[in-house]
Design a protein around this motif. Structure first.
Motif, mmCIF file in Angstrom:
data_model
loop_
_atom_site.group_PDB
_atom_site.id
_atom_site.type_symbol
_atom_site.label_atom_id
_atom_site.label_comp_id
_atom_site.label_asym_id
_atom_site.label_seq_id
_atom_site.Cartn_x
_atom_site.Cartn_y
_atom_site.Cartn_z
ATOM 1 N N GLU A 1 0.822 -1.222 0.000
ATOM 2 C CA GLU A 1 0.000 0.000 0.000
ATOM 3 C C GLU A 1 0.847 1.259 0.000
ATOM 4 O OE1 GLU A 1 -0.905 -2.698 1.537
ATOM 5 O OE2 GLU A 1 -2.859 -3.033 0.598
ATOM 6 N N CYS A 2 1.930 1.263 0.771
ATOM 7 C CA CYS A 2 2.699 2.515 0.892
ATOM 8 C C CYS A 2 3.276 2.942 -0.454
ATOM 9 C CB CYS A 2 3.765 2.384 1.972
ATOM 10 S SG CYS A 2 4.876 3.783 2.025
ATOM 11 N N PRO A 3 4.092 2.122 -1.122
ATOM 12 C CA PRO A 3 4.558 2.565 -2.445
ATOM 13 C C PRO A 3 3.428 2.543 -3.469
ATOM 14 C CG PRO A 3 5.341 0.334 -1.988
ATOM 15 C CD PRO A 3 4.702 0.845 -0.724
ATOM 16 N N GLY A 4 2.503 1.582 -3.325
ATOM 17 C CA GLY A 4 1.475 1.373 -4.342
ATOM 18 C C GLY A 4 0.404 2.440 -4.372
ATOM 19 N N MET A 5 0.342 3.274 -3.378
ATOM 20 C CA MET A 5 -0.598 4.396 -3.419
ATOM 21 C C MET A 5 0.127 5.702 -3.740
ATOM 22 S SD MET A 5 -3.818 3.545 -2.997
ATOM 23 C CE MET A 5 -4.791 4.755 -2.067
ATOM 24 N N PHE A 6 1.394 5.590 -4.168
ATOM 25 C CA PHE A 6 2.072 6.808 -4.640
ATOM 26 C C PHE A 6 1.731 7.057 -6.120
ATOM 27 C CE2 PHE A 6 5.705 8.914 -6.749
ATOM 28 C CZ PHE A 6 5.537 10.163 -6.181
ATOM 29 N N GLY A 7 2.135 6.139 -6.977
ATOM 30 C CA GLY A 7 1.908 6.346 -8.416
ATOM 31 C C GLY A 7 0.451 6.625 -8.747
ATOM 32 N N PRO A 8 -0.451 5.707 -8.392
ATOM 33 C CA PRO A 8 -1.852 5.914 -8.768
ATOM 34 C C PRO A 8 -2.472 7.186 -8.184
ATOM 35 C CG PRO A 8 -1.476 3.622 -8.171
ATOM 36 C CD PRO A 8 -0.211 4.359 -7.847
ATOM 37 N N GLU A 9 -2.053 7.562 -6.982
ATOM 38 C CA GLU A 9 -2.672 8.751 -6.380
ATOM 39 C C GLU A 9 -2.104 10.052 -6.946
ATOM 40 O OE1 GLU A 9 -5.418 9.067 -4.059
ATOM 41 O OE2 GLU A 9 -5.674 7.139 -5.059
ATOM 42 N N VAL A 10 -0.875 10.024 -7.475
ATOM 43 C CA VAL A 10 -0.395 11.186 -8.215
ATOM 44 C C VAL A 10 -1.059 11.203 -9.596
ATOM 45 C CG1 VAL A 10 1.614 12.374 -9.177
ATOM 46 C CG2 VAL A 10 1.791 11.276 -6.942
ATOM 47 N N ALA A 11 -1.209 10.009 -10.165
ATOM 48 C CA ALA A 11 -1.886 9.926 -11.468
ATOM 49 C C ALA A 11 -3.308 10.458 -11.363
ATOM 50 C CB ALA A 11 -1.881 8.480 -11.965
ATOM 51 N N MET A 12 -3.987 10.180 -10.269
ATOM 52 C CA MET A 12 -5.347 10.719 -10.086
ATOM 53 C C MET A 12 -5.308 12.246 -10.078
ATOM 54 S SD MET A 12 -7.807 8.432 -9.908
ATOM 55 C CE MET A 12 -9.189 8.837 -8.820
ATOM 56 N N ASP A 13 -4.276 12.819 -9.462
ATOM 57 C CA ASP A 13 -4.144 14.274 -9.437
ATOM 58 C C ASP A 13 -3.904 14.811 -10.838
ATOM 59 O OD1 ASP A 13 -4.077 16.301 -7.204
ATOM 60 O OD2 ASP A 13 -2.260 16.905 -8.274
ATOM 61 N N GLU A 14 -3.099 14.092 -11.599
ATOM 62 C CA GLU A 14 -2.831 14.520 -12.981
ATOM 63 C C GLU A 14 -4.091 14.416 -13.828
ATOM 64 O OE1 GLU A 14 0.931 13.730 -14.787
ATOM 65 O OE2 GLU A 14 1.611 12.557 -13.064
ATOM 66 N N LEU A 15 -4.889 13.372 -13.553
ATOM 67 C CA LEU A 15 -6.148 13.205 -14.271
ATOM 68 C C LEU A 15 -7.111 14.342 -13.926
ATOM 69 C CD1 LEU A 15 -7.917 11.455 -16.142
ATOM 70 C CD2 LEU A 15 -8.640 10.176 -14.106
ATOM 71 N N ALA A 16 -7.167 14.684 -12.648
ATOM 72 C CA ALA A 16 -8.030 15.794 -12.227
ATOM 73 C C ALA A 16 -7.614 17.085 -12.926
ATOM 74 C CB ALA A 16 -7.961 15.949 -10.706
ATOM 75 N N GLU A 17 -6.292 17.284 -13.015
ATOM 76 C CA GLU A 17 -5.763 18.479 -13.693
ATOM 77 C C GLU A 17 -6.224 18.495 -15.158
ATOM 78 O OE1 GLU A 17 -1.500 18.281 -13.932
ATOM 79 O OE2 GLU A 17 -1.382 20.006 -15.289
ATOM 80 N N ARG A 18 -6.080 17.340 -15.809
ATOM 81 C CA ARG A 18 -6.446 17.265 -17.231
ATOM 82 C C ARG A 18 -7.943 17.491 -17.443
ATOM 83 N NH1 ARG A 18 -3.121 13.701 -20.078
ATOM 84 N NH2 ARG A 18 -4.642 13.806 -21.767
#
Lengths: 701, 334, 194
Positions: A352-369
């Motif tokens: 969970e610790c590393p695995g919620m880094f990539g996807p949760e930044v990606a969600m932020d990038e998706l929100a931005e887009r």
């Protein structure tokens, strides 16, 4: 299972029972156990990353005054089991990673042991080593399962087809660094082997006395009844003391080599970087595809990480993405490189610790887009049932955490544009990320309840790593027995107590507490309200209710500041709201959650074990160069929780709180740094050199 | 850690005789660096001569206004001294930005400038290092160079000097009083440390047996407006990535005099003479600050490495110098 | 080998030490005083902090031979209650009824620790730091030459030499402020006897 409906002691804000001993320094940790005439052991480590030891010259060490023994593969005892090659100390001349133990000195004093260890001359037949993780390696392989027992890959639907027609696609590579647990108390053992009856006692710094005993008994081929492991206090572990490492085997070997004499062995801080486990670096290729309204149509997380050549550990980095959001087309994969590196292992929230880094930044990038608020984006993708298993959630309050957190943090009205807010010399931004952690309950653990005078004693071989077990188990026992908490005494940390599972997977309170509740119920059933002196009953963990998907959730909000001139990054504010079931003790619970979040902040900004591929070792192997957050790095860190009632998880309604605090923090910080200055940092840690190129030069005023 | 003999002589002259007479002898000051090195095997003396308690531990004001800081003055006492805080704020700030409260209570004025590099390869006796073992090679070349030099390095050594105090001293035209086997002498602080060239094993110009007994700070009125800006990877308790010690005098928007030194970027506390020359007589503007940095950094050479190298230090230092000067000019305008 | 006498928590302790032995190892491995902890052994964590001559120092970087005659105070001997000589180290602060020094009491009340391993060093460091603050010593975050307030930033900076991996920092800071307020050292120069 009897759910405790009306808690009295559970929920009380009680100070730690071991508090006075800890602030005075009289709580006894493993190395400090008072014993008669102890000897001291110091390991000799390999200085090549791969090869064979061809000669070990111990003469200069052995002639030193005070040296009692020098153990080498030629002189060390043969172990009964070498199946776990991490623990197979001094059994052959092979070197599988730099820093592996090739000899061990035992001496009258720690100074002499250390000096003698430096005098051991080792000659190697060095072989070319390969210690560099890259995602484009051609020798990556799929492990059979990932930790602890999850499928390596999952595929649902058709990611490619959904991506091809999606309105918006974010596809990026994210990396997390190598991290070392670095508990402040080094891995340490005092070992005593009684020559008369062959009984071995280990005062060991461990997250589980019984699992440690099982491992050691197996390695030495002993009846478990002949081994006692004692550990009343653990100076931090964060997973690295969850499974025994080679140091405990070495301590026991050393004690047998000097019959009748106890031996102390503490790893040096530098040795901990090769001998005590660590978190693998991860490369996460993340893909998110969504409709215009933000609803996810595809998600893929393809993970590359490393393990050692002698023992596989496959971190389950892709696992949280399997259940986090409602998305029909999903793929997760794990590929490993087996390298000439030390053995990776558990570190706080593996997966969970590393695995919620990539996807949760990606969600932020998706929100931005999408031009969508990142809180709202997550709410729009809330699943009704567990996307992975189809089961209903026993409780799922991610949305509640996001909303409560947004309100407390002051999220509403947030300007989504990056790099536009200034306060003096600082650019200011905010970010959010979600947290999750599964509810684990181990299937075995037994507790005993006994009446002793006017007190009730609860005994179980549980551990307190600073988690508060000494205090919180008493609260659970009190409610299970229906007595004031002052009348309950808890005894833990000793294999002489009934068998308990490891303090790992945030399972401690749920597992041991369940056993205590069962023991208390059996006790009352048998003896009623007026039990006779020494009346005693035991109870074990009941089977889990597997009709439900059981997870804890949270939302973390961060404020980041980036200095206009230097790019220095500060996080003045972190706020987390968690849905983690019932809270047994708000004081110790808050400390654990805040501690996890702060460790997440440390991961976000500082932590990074630098492996030099030329040598195969972590070159910043001390606390001056491996930075963990210092006091000045931490400002406001708030943890709140929802009043969550979940009768399905266990009798207490607890979900486990030791790990979720570190999950998502780094993503929230990275997202806040982007919002502050416009630099999207996808590679941890987020350091000033990675944001400098995004800053104006000279800074506009 | 190898056994050694320990002596605690009565005075500095006896201490110098003890060390000078034994090539494997060392002075022990506050211990913060030497004891660390004894454990790591980086230092393996036969004889340790304790001097922290016999060196002058006071700060005296000489005729003419020079402050003479005894070599036994602890870093924390020096940082807290009112005269230092008022006349040389850059020095107090530099000291306070270094290490921790505990370490500053131990470290001495004489020992601090002689602390050795924190290069991870220097500190690890299992890796080659020309500074530790001449001729063995420099592991930092092609290695982890985040904390390594961009100015004045050689192919034989990329190490940086770790002291913050020394950067301020270099900017302040301090002078070092040295007691050697042949008597006392004084050397300019900027002449104490040396670039690595082909002999990185020598950090300073001091000879074996030389003992720093005091550091003199001559009067420097412009130092009342001085500052130390340290940029690091942690908010506290970390060595500098880059640091700037600066003092300026401004009249009518023109910089009339300046002192500048850099830390974290070279084998020595780097006195930025070229930058000072650009600053003197120039208007206090961003263009001037940039020109000063460009002049000093014209010969800067980054080192690469598996972690991305240290090229970032060059723009970082340029920006940090500008920020520091801007801050001082702003302060001056108040 | 050298013979030295160190006053540890008010008791003179005579011992023969290897010249290599650090004060930390002398306390822990020779004298059985295990309140100061070994976290890094290289001055990088602060867990070994003791008072020597009234000042906070790192016992892991202090050779025991240099401490002949020194008065060393560990967390175990902070409270006057614990001391055979009845001396009140560290600014004459009294210990309260449960035998804890006010800083220790505040640490318990604020839950300023979890695993407890860095804690004795944190506590001693806080005591030493409050004394430094009372003397008017500045820190890296002190602006100008006027005496600062003991705000969050000041406490955090002054306590940054003590790492806590459990990350109890957000509780350590208020614990130190609470102890300072109770003992009257929240303002510089207030109420601290030598």
């Amino acid at each position: 299972m009897t759910f405790i409906d009306r808690p009295v002691a559970i929920g009380l804000d009680l100070p730690r029972r071991d508090g006075a001993a800890k602030v005075r320094g009289t709580a006894v940790y493993a190395y400090e156990t008072p014993v008669e005439n102890p000897a001291y052991a110091h390991p000799v480590q390999a200085t090549v990353a791969r090869g064979r030891v061809t000669a070990l010259d111990t003469a200069a060490a052995e002639v030193l005054d005070g040296v009692l023994a020098v153990l080498t593969p030629a002189t060390a005892e043969r172990l009964a089991s070498t199946e776990d090659r991490e623990l197979a100390a001094l059994q052959d001349d092979g070197v599988a990673f730099r820093g592996q133990v090739v000899a061990l000195v035992v001496a009258d004093s720690s100074e002499t042991a250390r000096h003698a260890a430096a005098l051991v001359r080792v000659t190697y037949a060095q072989e070319p080593h390969d210690s560099e993780l890259r995602a484009d390696r051609d020798d990556l392989y799929a492990p059979e399962r990932v930790n602890p027992d999850f499928p390596t890959d999952t595929v649902e639907g058709d990611v490619a087809a959904a991506t091809a027609v999606a309105a918006v696609v974010v596809e990026q590579t994210y990396t997390t660094a190598t991290y070392h647990n670095n508990p402040l108390e080094p891995h340490a053992t005092t070992a005593h082997w009684e020559p008369a009856d062959g009984r071995l006692t280990l005062w060991d710094s461990t997250q589980g006395v019984h699992p440690a005993r099982t491992a050691v008994a197996s390695v030495f081929g002993l009846d478990e009844a002949k081994v006692r492991v004692v550990c009343p206090y653990v100076g931090g572990g964060f997973g690295s003391k969850g499974t025994p490492h080679v140091n405990v085997v070495l301590a026991a070997m050393a004690a047998r080599a000097v019959p009748g004499r106890p031996v102390r062995l503490a790893l040096t801080r530098q040795q901990m970087f090769s001998l005590a486990g660590y978190r693998t670096p991860t490369v996460q290729r993340c893909l998110l595809a969504a409709e215009r309204d933000g609803r996810l149509t595809a998600l893929a997380v393809d993970v590359v990480e490393q393990t050692s050549r002698i023992k596989e550990f496959a971190e389950q980095t892709g696992v949280p993405a399997r259940m986090m959001y409602a998305v029909a087309n999903r793929r997760t994969t794990h590929r490993l490189a087996a390298l000439d590196v030390p053995v990776p292992s558990w570190m706080r929230a593996p997966g969970e610790c590393p695995g919620m880094f990539g996807p949760e930044v990606a969600m932020d990038e998706l929100a931005e887009r999408l031009g969508l608020d990142p809180v709202e984006l997550r709410i729009r993708n809330e699943p009704v049932t567990d996307p992975q298993t189809g089961k209903p959630f026993s409780s799922r309050n991610l949305v509640g955490c996001l909303r409560e957190g947004a309100a407390r943090f002051g999220w509403s009205g947030r300007d989504p544009r990056p790099g536009v807010r200034r306060d003096g010399d600082w650019l200011v931004g905010t970010g959010v990320a979600a947290s999750t952690y599964p509810v684990h309950r181990m299937s075995k653990s037994t507790a005993v309840i006994r009446r002793e005078g006017d007190r009730y004693v609860a005994e179980i071989g549980a551990a307190d790593l600073g988690t508060g077990t000494w205090t919180t188990l008493a609260q659970i026992a009190a409610d299970a027995l229906g007595v004031p908490v002052e009348r309950v005494e808890v005894r833990i940390g000793d294999t002489d107590h009934p068998m308990a599972t490891v303090a790992g997977g945030s399972s401690g309170m749920s597992t041991w507490g369940s056993a205590v509740v069962e023991a208390a119920r059996a006790f009352r059933t048998r003896y009623g309200a007026e039990p006779p002196e020494r009346a005693e009953a035991s109870g074990s963990v009941p089977p889990a209710d597997d009709r439900w998907a059981m997870h804890a959730f949270g939302a973390q909000f961060a404020e980041a500041r980036v200095h206009l001139d230097t790019g220095e990054i500060r996080v003045p504010r972190l706020l987390g709201v968690f849905a983690v079931g019932r809270i047994v003790n708000p004081r110790t619970a808050r400390s654990q959650l805040v501690g996890g979040m702060t460790m997440g902040l440390s991961m976000a900004l500082h932590e990074h074990s630098v492996l030099d591929p030329r040598t195969g070792h972590v070159v910043n192997h001390d606390l001056a160069d491996y930075h963990i957050a210092a006091n000045a790095d931490v400002a406001e860190v708030e943890a709140h929780w929802l009043d969550e009632h979940d009768p399905h998880v266990n009798a207490m309604g607890t979900k486990g709180i030791g790990e979720i605090g570190i999950v998502g923090t780094a993503a929230a910080v990275s997202n806040a740094v982007w919002h502050a200055c416009g630099a999207r940092v996808r590679d941890l840690p987020v350091t000033l050199d990675k944001v400098l190129p995004a800053l104006e030069d000279p800074p506009g005023r | 850690m190898k056994p050694f003999e320990y002596r605690s002589p009565a005075d500095a002259a006896a201490a110098v005789r003890s060390v000078a007479g034994n090539p494997a002898a060392v002075f022990l000051g506050g211990g913060t660096n030497l004891v660390d090195h004894l454990k790591l095997g980086v230092a393996a003396p036969d004889l340790v001569v304790h001097v922290a308690d016999l060196l002058p531990a006071g700060i005296e004001e000489l005729d003419g206004g020079t402050l003479r800081i005894g070599a036994g003055v602890r870093n924390s006492d020096l940082a807290a001294d009112r005269r230092v805080r008022e006349r040389f704020p850059v020095l107090s700030q530099a000291l306070l930005s270094g290490a921790s409260g505990q370490l500053r209570n131990m470290a001495t004025t004489g020992g601090n400038p002689l602390q050795r590099t924190r290069c991870v390869y220097f500190q690890d006796v299992t890796t080659p290092c020309n500074k530790r073992q001449p001729g063995s090679g420099c592991s930092a070349v092609g290695g982890w160079t985040r904390h390594h030099a961009v100015l004045g390095a050689s192919e034989h050594c990329l190490a940086v000097h770790p002291s913050d105090m020394a950067v301020a001293m270099a900017a302040l035209d301090a002078r070092v009083r040295v007691l050697g086997p042949d008597g006392e002498r004084t050397i300019p602080f900027t002449g104490l440390h040396r670039l690595p060239a082909g002999t990185p094993e020598r950090d300073t110009v001091l000879e074996h047996g030389d003992l720093i007994t005091a550091i003199d700070l001559p009067p420097l009125p412009l130092a009342r407006r001085s500052a130390y800006r340290k940029v690091r990877d942690r908010a506290s308790y970390a060595f500098a990535l880059v640091s700037v010690a600066a003092a300026v005098e401004v009249r009518d928007g023109v910089i009339t005099d300046a002192r500048v030194a850099f830390g974290g970027v070279a084998h020595v506390p780097w006195r930025a003479h070229r930058a000072e020359r650009v600053l003197r007589g120039a208007p206090a503007t961003e263009e001037t600050y940039r020109a000063a940095a460009d002049a000093e950094l014209a010969d800067a050479r980054p080192a690469d490495g598996p972690d991305g190298g240290n090229a970032f230090k060059i723009p970082l230092l340029r920006r940090t110098l500008a920020a520091t000067l801007r801050g001082l000019v702003r302060e001056d305008a108040r | 080998m050298s013979e030295i006498t160190v006053h540890v928590d008010g008791t003179p302790r005579r011992l023969t030490v290897d010249t290599r032995t650090t004060l930390l190892d002398a306390l822990r491995e020779r004298l059985g005083v295990t309140s100061p902890k070994k976290g890094c052994d290289h001055g990088q964590c602060g867990a070994c902090t003791v008072l020597s001559g009234g000042r906070r120092v790192l016992s892991c970087l202090t050779l025991a031979v240099t401490q002949d005659g020194a008065r060393v105070v560990t967390a175990e001997g902070l409270a006057a209650h614990d001391r055979p000589d009845g001396e009140r180290p560290a600014g004459g602060q009294r210990s309260d009824d449960d035998g804890l020094h006010p800083v220790q009491r505040a640490f318990v009340d604020c839950d300023a620790f979890q695993c407890g391993y860095c804690t004795p060093g944190q506590v001693v460091s806080a005591v030493g730091m409050l004394d430094e603050f009372a003397r008017g010593w500045p820190s890296a975050v002190t602006e100008g030459t006027r005496p600062p307030r003991l705000d969050r930033a000041e406490v955090a900076e002054r306590m940054s030499g003590n790492l806590c991996r459990c990350a109890a920092y957000v509780n350590i800071v208020p614990a130190v402020q609470r102890a300072a307020a109770e003992s009257g050292t929240a303002a510089p120069g207030a109420g601290v006897a030598e």
